[in-house]
Design a protein around this motif. Structure first.
Motif, PDB file in Angstrom:
ATOM      1  N   LEU A 185       0.805  -1.220   0.000  1.00 18.80           N
ATOM      2  CA  LEU A 185       0.000   0.000   0.000  1.00 18.80           C
ATOM      3  C   LEU A 185       0.840   1.273   0.000  1.00 18.80           C
ATOM      4  N   GLN A 186       2.145   1.147   0.276  1.00 21.34           N
ATOM      5  CA  GLN A 186       3.017   2.313   0.300  1.00 21.34           C
ATOM      6  C   GLN A 186       4.134   2.157  -0.732  1.00 21.34           C
ATOM      7  N   VAL A 187       4.647   3.288  -1.184  1.00 27.25           N
ATOM      8  CA  VAL A 187       5.673   3.329  -2.225  1.00 27.25           C
ATOM      9  C   VAL A 187       7.036   3.642  -1.614  1.00 27.25           C
ATOM     10  N   GLY A 188       8.070   2.946  -2.089  1.00 24.13           N
ATOM     11  CA  GLY A 188       9.443   3.325  -1.802  1.00 24.13           C
ATOM     12  C   GLY A 188       9.948   3.003  -0.415  1.00 24.13           C
ATOM     13  N   LEU A 189       9.292   2.117   0.332  1.00 23.17           N
ATOM     14  CA  LEU A 189       9.725   1.801   1.688  1.00 23.17           C
ATOM     15  C   LEU A 189      10.700   0.633   1.737  1.00 23.17           C
ATOM     16  N   ARG A 190      10.744  -0.176   0.704  1.00 21.38           N
ATOM     17  CA  ARG A 190      11.698  -1.278   0.669  1.00 21.38           C
ATOM     18  C   ARG A 190      13.121  -0.750   0.511  1.00 21.38           C
ATOM     19  N   GLU A 191      14.063  -1.521   1.001  1.00 22.52           N
ATOM     20  CA  GLU A 191      15.464  -1.091   0.987  1.00 22.52           C
ATOM     21  C   GLU A 191      15.964  -0.794  -0.426  1.00 22.52           C
ATOM     22  N   ASP A 192      15.491  -1.568  -1.403  1.00 27.79           N
ATOM     23  CA  ASP A 192      15.968  -1.402  -2.778  1.00 27.79           C
ATOM     24  C   ASP A 192      15.060  -0.514  -3.624  1.00 27.79           C
ATOM     25  N   ALA A 193      14.118   0.187  -2.978  1.00 26.46           N
ATOM     26  CA  ALA A 193      13.140   0.974  -3.738  1.00 26.46           C
ATOM     27  C   ALA A 193      13.165   2.457  -3.378  1.00 26.46           C
ATOM     28  N   GLY A 194      14.213   2.902  -2.733  1.00 22.07           N
ATOM     29  CA  GLY A 194      14.285   4.311  -2.367  1.00 22.07           C
ATOM     30  C   GLY A 194      14.242   5.247  -3.560  1.00 22.07           C
ATOM     31  N   TYR A 195      14.788   4.804  -4.688  1.00 22.02           N
ATOM     32  CA  TYR A 195      14.794   5.653  -5.876  1.00 22.02           C
ATOM     33  C   TYR A 195      13.378   5.952  -6.372  1.00 22.02           C
ATOM     34  N   LEU A 196      12.425   5.062  -6.055  1.00 18.42           N
ATOM     35  CA  LEU A 196      11.040   5.286  -6.466  1.00 18.42           C
ATOM     36  C   LEU A 196      10.401   6.412  -5.663  1.00 18.42           C
TER      37      LEU A 196
END
Length: 280
Positions: A104-115
């Motif tokens: 439900l949230q964007v960019g919270l994963r360690e490898d997704a900060g660029y999003l």
């Protein structure tokens, strides 16, 4: 797992990078409040299974061999381009039971900060609004929605249980009514979201919501990952559970990519379609 794909369509093809493949589509620029851009993404096997049903419990589940890292990365890139997500009550129940992860949230994963950085750079809010489609109104509300300051709506049918409607409204959740149907209506919901200022809407609900959106001709783009495996199984879920779609099921290919490495070096296709009516 590879970071390279092979473009099969449009021609001429060639090797392309996986990272930013869908992010560079800039889907957030394709809609307006008068006509929001709605897109959906599904993963299936070669024999059309999106989920299997357990013979003993009767409950559906996502086979782990169907999921791939590369497909999920592209899912996240689509996720990042939405100012509004449409999910459903079944997902929230599965989330609460620990059977599915939180998307439900964007960019919270360690490898997704660029999003997360991409959203800010492109004028989108840090997190998308959430719409929960449910005729029954029977589901738990995830705490992560309030934690991340996301606007939340519930979309339901006109004859939904008034006591449950009232209970959600007393919690400060806006309820959107979408007509006298058994399931939440596609066009009325998208029109209502447009009036509330949303332009880029990502459908992460199940096949029933995809079905109604196709019938109401609301799908601007349909993304489909197909893993090169046959799952089999007597009881299963497919992309469209309703009656024949007819012309509303006609799709025109926009792009097709081949990933030769996953899953298990069998490979998969990443395809992109738009709804298309036949020429007259």
């Amino acid at each position: 797992m590879s970071n390279d794909l092979f473009q099969l369509y449009p021609f001429p093809g060639g090797r392309v990078r996986l990272k930013r493949l869908y992010l560079d589509l800039n889907l957030h620029r394709l809609g307006t409040t008068g006509k929001p851009f709605v897109y959906a993404n599904f993963l299936s096997s070669l024999d059309g299974r999106i989920a299997l049903e357990d013979a003993k419990s009767g409950k559906t589940y996502l086979p782990p061999q169907l999921t791939t890292h590369n497909d999920f990365r592209l899912f996240l890139e689509l996720h990042a381009q939405a100012d509004c997500l449409i999910t459903h009550g079944g997902y929230l129940r599965a989330l609460a039971n620990g059977k599915l992860g939180n998307i439900l949230q964007v960019g919270l994963r360690e490898d997704a900060g660029y999003l997360a950085e991409w959203r800010i750079a492109n004028g989108l809010p840090p997190q998308p609004a959430i719409v929960i489609a449910s005729a029954s109104l029977d589901f738990p509300m995830p705490q992560s929605i309030e934690k991340h300051g996301q606007k939340c709506y519930i979309a339901t049918v006109d004859d939904a249980d008034p006591k449950r409607v009232d209970a959600w409204q007393k919690q400060g959740v806006e309820v959107v009514f979408t007509g006298q149907r058994k399931l939440v209506g596609g066009a009325p919901l998208i029109q209502a979201l447009g009036r509330r200022g949303y332009k880029s809407i990502y459908l992460i609900a199940g096949p029933h919501m995809l079905d109604t959106m196709l019938r109401d001709r609301q799908i601007g783009r349909f993304f489909h990952s197909i893993t090169h495996q046959l799952l089999g199984g007597d009881a299963f879920k497919t992309l469209t559970p309703g009656a024949e779609l007819g012309e509303n099921g006609y799709l025109k290919l926009v792009s097709l990519y081949y990933d030769p490495t996953s899953p298990e070096n069998c490979g998969q296709w990443f395809s992109q379609f738009q709804q298309s009516l036949p020429e007259t």
